[in-house]
Design a protein around this motif. Structure first.
Motif, PDB file in Angstrom:
ATOM      1  N   TRP A 105       0.835  -1.208   0.000  1.00 20.02           N
ATOM      2  CA  TRP A 105       0.000   0.000   0.000  1.00 20.02           C
ATOM      3  C   TRP A 105       0.867   1.255   0.000  1.00 20.02           C
ATOM      4  O   TRP A 105       2.080   1.206   0.200  1.00 20.02           O
ATOM      5  CB  TRP A 105      -0.887   0.052   1.251  1.00 20.02           C
ATOM      6  N   ASP A 106       0.189   2.372  -0.128  1.00 23.28           N
ATOM      7  CA  ASP A 106       0.815   3.674   0.102  1.00 23.28           C
ATOM      8  C   ASP A 106       1.484   3.639   1.487  1.00 23.28           C
ATOM      9  O   ASP A 106       0.857   3.243   2.474  1.00 23.28           O
ATOM     10  CB  ASP A 106      -0.306   4.732   0.077  1.00 23.28           C
ATOM     11  N   PRO A 107       2.757   4.017   1.565  1.00 21.00           N
ATOM     12  CA  PRO A 107       3.487   3.901   2.844  1.00 21.00           C
ATOM     13  C   PRO A 107       2.938   4.788   3.972  1.00 21.00           C
ATOM     14  O   PRO A 107       3.330   4.616   5.121  1.00 21.00           O
ATOM     15  CB  PRO A 107       4.922   4.290   2.487  1.00 21.00           C
ATOM     16  N   ALA A 108       2.033   5.694   3.654  1.00 18.71           N
ATOM     17  CA  ALA A 108       1.430   6.504   4.715  1.00 18.71           C
ATOM     18  C   ALA A 108       0.364   5.710   5.474  1.00 18.71           C
ATOM     19  O   ALA A 108      -0.091   6.135   6.542  1.00 18.71           O
ATOM     20  CB  ALA A 108       0.811   7.770   4.118  1.00 18.71           C
ATOM     21  N   LEU A 109      -0.044   4.570   4.926  1.00 15.18           N
ATOM     22  CA  LEU A 109      -1.142   3.814   5.529  1.00 15.18           C
ATOM     23  C   LEU A 109      -0.631   2.748   6.494  1.00 15.18           C
ATOM     24  O   LEU A 109       0.350   2.063   6.218  1.00 15.18           O
ATOM     25  CB  LEU A 109      -1.990   3.159   4.432  1.00 15.18           C
ATOM     26  N   ARG A 110      -1.336   2.617   7.615  1.00 10.53           N
ATOM     27  CA  ARG A 110      -0.964   1.605   8.605  1.00 10.53           C
ATOM     28  C   ARG A 110      -1.914   0.416   8.512  1.00 10.53           C
ATOM     29  O   ARG A 110      -3.000   0.521   7.957  1.00 10.53           O
ATOM     30  CB  ARG A 110      -1.010   2.208  10.015  1.00 10.53           C
ATOM     31  N   VAL A 111      -1.481  -0.699   9.094  1.00  7.55           N
ATOM     32  CA  VAL A 111      -2.353  -1.871   9.140  1.00  7.55           C
ATOM     33  C   VAL A 111      -2.537  -2.306  10.591  1.00  7.55           C
ATOM     34  O   VAL A 111      -1.593  -2.325  11.380  1.00  7.55           O
ATOM     35  CB  VAL A 111      -1.806  -3.035   8.263  1.00  7.55           C
ATOM     36  N   HIS A 112      -3.796  -2.593  10.941  1.00  6.56           N
ATOM     37  CA  HIS A 112      -4.141  -3.061  12.281  1.00  6.56           C
ATOM     38  C   HIS A 112      -4.448  -4.555  12.210  1.00  6.56           C
ATOM     39  O   HIS A 112      -5.230  -4.979  11.361  1.00  6.56           O
ATOM     40  CB  HIS A 112      -5.381  -2.339  12.800  1.00  6.56           C
ATOM     41  N   VAL A 113      -3.846  -5.317  13.104  1.00  7.10           N
ATOM     42  CA  VAL A 113      -4.048  -6.760  13.114  1.00  7.10           C
ATOM     43  C   VAL A 113      -4.531  -7.200  14.495  1.00  7.10           C
ATOM     44  O   VAL A 113      -3.918  -6.851  15.507  1.00  7.10           O
ATOM     45  CB  VAL A 113      -2.729  -7.498  12.755  1.00  7.10           C
ATOM     46  N   ASN A 114      -5.630  -7.943  14.527  1.00  8.96           N
ATOM     47  CA  ASN A 114      -6.148  -8.455  15.803  1.00  8.96           C
ATOM     48  C   ASN A 114      -5.336  -9.663  16.260  1.00  8.96           C
ATOM     49  O   ASN A 114      -5.055 -10.561  15.477  1.00  8.96           O
ATOM     50  CB  ASN A 114      -7.621  -8.872  15.641  1.00  8.96           C
ATOM     51  N   ILE A 115      -4.995  -9.661  17.536  1.00  7.35           N
ATOM     52  CA  ILE A 115      -4.183 -10.734  18.099  1.00  7.35           C
ATOM     53  C   ILE A 115      -4.955 -11.353  19.259  1.00  7.35           C
ATOM     54  O   ILE A 115      -5.483 -10.639  20.107  1.00  7.35           O
ATOM     55  CB  ILE A 115      -2.857 -10.161  18.651  1.00  7.35           C
ATOM     56  N   SER A 116      -5.030 -12.685  19.294  1.00  8.71           N
ATOM     57  CA  SER A 116      -5.704 -13.317  20.425  1.00  8.71           C
ATOM     58  C   SER A 116      -4.762 -13.337  21.629  1.00  8.71           C
ATOM     59  O   SER A 116      -3.549 -13.468  21.485  1.00  8.71           O
ATOM     60  CB  SER A 116      -6.165 -14.732  20.068  1.00  8.71           C
ATOM     61  N   ALA A 117      -5.350 -13.172  22.806  1.00 10.42           N
ATOM     62  CA  ALA A 117      -4.556 -13.103  24.032  1.00 10.42           C
ATOM     63  C   ALA A 117      -3.711 -14.361  24.221  1.00 10.42           C
ATOM     64  O   ALA A 117      -2.559 -14.297  24.639  1.00 10.42           O
ATOM     65  CB  ALA A 117      -5.480 -12.900  25.232  1.00 10.42           C
TER      66      ALA A 117
END
Ligand code: C2E
Ligand code: MG
Ligand code: MG
Ligand code: MG
Length: 288
Positions: A105-117
């Motif tokens: 993606w455009d390097p200005a964009l971040r990615v959020h990833v859900n992590i299980s405890a």
């Protein structure tokens, strides 16, 4: 699900187990197969700045393109995968795929990833994150891991250690579903949280229920007072967006800005060529 697996079975609808699944073992077997057969997908939902609705990044949300049941949301299968090894394998797949996608993606964009405890507390978690970053070439600062408040999370020293290692690399941590758990305050106190995500159950009532409005104002003040980023989840209409903007919430996510949707798959040899961002058919979320 299996060609002859349904014979003689009674189909039940048990939310906790996974819709249509009679037993957990069958679900886990099918899920393991799904992982190998490439039936799992990541959908991406935009995260925007409330000021002008420009795109800041995406949250990765897992889906299962089930051969007979159609597209399944995580609620239909994730919680039922109680086998730790399977949870880890799913988590590893999600992390690798999300980092790989985001690197295009455009390097200005971040990615959020859900992590299980549970996954977070497992040995090797920080190495997994490092590996996903190295393989994809994604800058650590572009990755945010979303965790939910859970008792298990705070019991384990292993968790705190993994969190420290991961955040030292520049990856950030978001507290998901903020306000719904019993230990939100403990989490803020003990973990290096960067972002809180105000749960959509609060957002849903913020315009109509004065008590909820007061509660959300309190959550916003707490977040801001601690110097955290605050994202409001589940914004479905302009009134909710306006209320949150006027009360100082900077970031938002919800159907009003875009639903979770597939982004174009990134081929292995596309490494240097960022694909056009699609899923942005709503012109209000196109970055300028
Ligand atoms: P979450 O992380 O809180 O994700 C937000 C959920 O709210 C998503 O549901 C999203 O589709 C939904 N949503 C977003 N905007 C709106 C809105 O305006 N209105 C309504 N009604 N809903 C909205 P989804 O995709 O079904 O995911 C449910 C949960 O499953 C997630 O909640 C997260 O806890 C978990 N999950 C999803 N993907 C993964 C994954 O890859 N790994 C792990 N461990 N958990 C995941
Ligand atoms: Mg989340
Ligand atoms: Mg949430
Ligand atoms: Mg949630």
């Amino acid at each position: 699900a299996k060609a002859n697996g349904g014979r003689g079975r009674v189909e039940v609808h048990d939310e906790a187990l996974g819709e249509g699944y009679v037993d957990q073992l069958q679900l886990e077997t099918d899920l393991r197969h799904a992982l190998e057969a490439g039936e799992l997908r990541l959908f991406y939902q935009p995260i925007v700045a409330l000021s002008d609705e420009h795109l800041l990044g995406y949250e990765a949300l897992i889906r299962w393109q089930h051969p007979t049941r159609g597209l399944l949301p995580p609620g239909a299968f994730l919680a039922a995968a109680e086998d730790n090894r399977l949870t880890s394998r799913l988590g590893a797949w999600v992390l690798h795929q999300a980092c790989w996608d985001a690197a295009g993606w455009d390097p200005a964009l971040r990615v959020h990833v859900n992590i299980s405890a549970r996954h977070l507390a497992e040995p090797g978690f920080s190495e997994l994150v490092a590996d996903a970053l190295a393989t994809s070439g994604l800058a650590p600062e572009r990755l945010e891991l979303e965790i939910t408040e859970s008792t298990a999370l705070f019991a384990a020293d292993a968790t705190l250690h993994a969190v420290d290692q991961v955040t030292e690399s520049g990856v950030t941590l978001a507290l998901d579903d903020f306000g719904t758990g019993y230990s939100a305050i403990t989490a803020l106190h003990r973990l290096p949280i960067h972002t809180v995500k105000i749960d959509r159950s609060f957002v849903a009532d913020v315009v109509t229920q004065p008590a909820t409005a007061a509660l959300v104002q309190g959550l916003l003040q707490l977040g801001q007072g601690m110097g955290l980023q605050v994202i409001a989840e589940g914004i479905e209409d302009g009134e909710q967006a306006r209320w949150l903007r006027e009360h100082g919430c900077a970031m938002a996510q919800g159907y009003a800005f875009g639903r979770p949707a597939p982004l174009p798959a990134r081929e292995l040899d596309d490494l240097a060529v960022p694909p056009d961002l699609v899923g942005l058919d709503d012109p209000s979320v196109v970055p300028d």
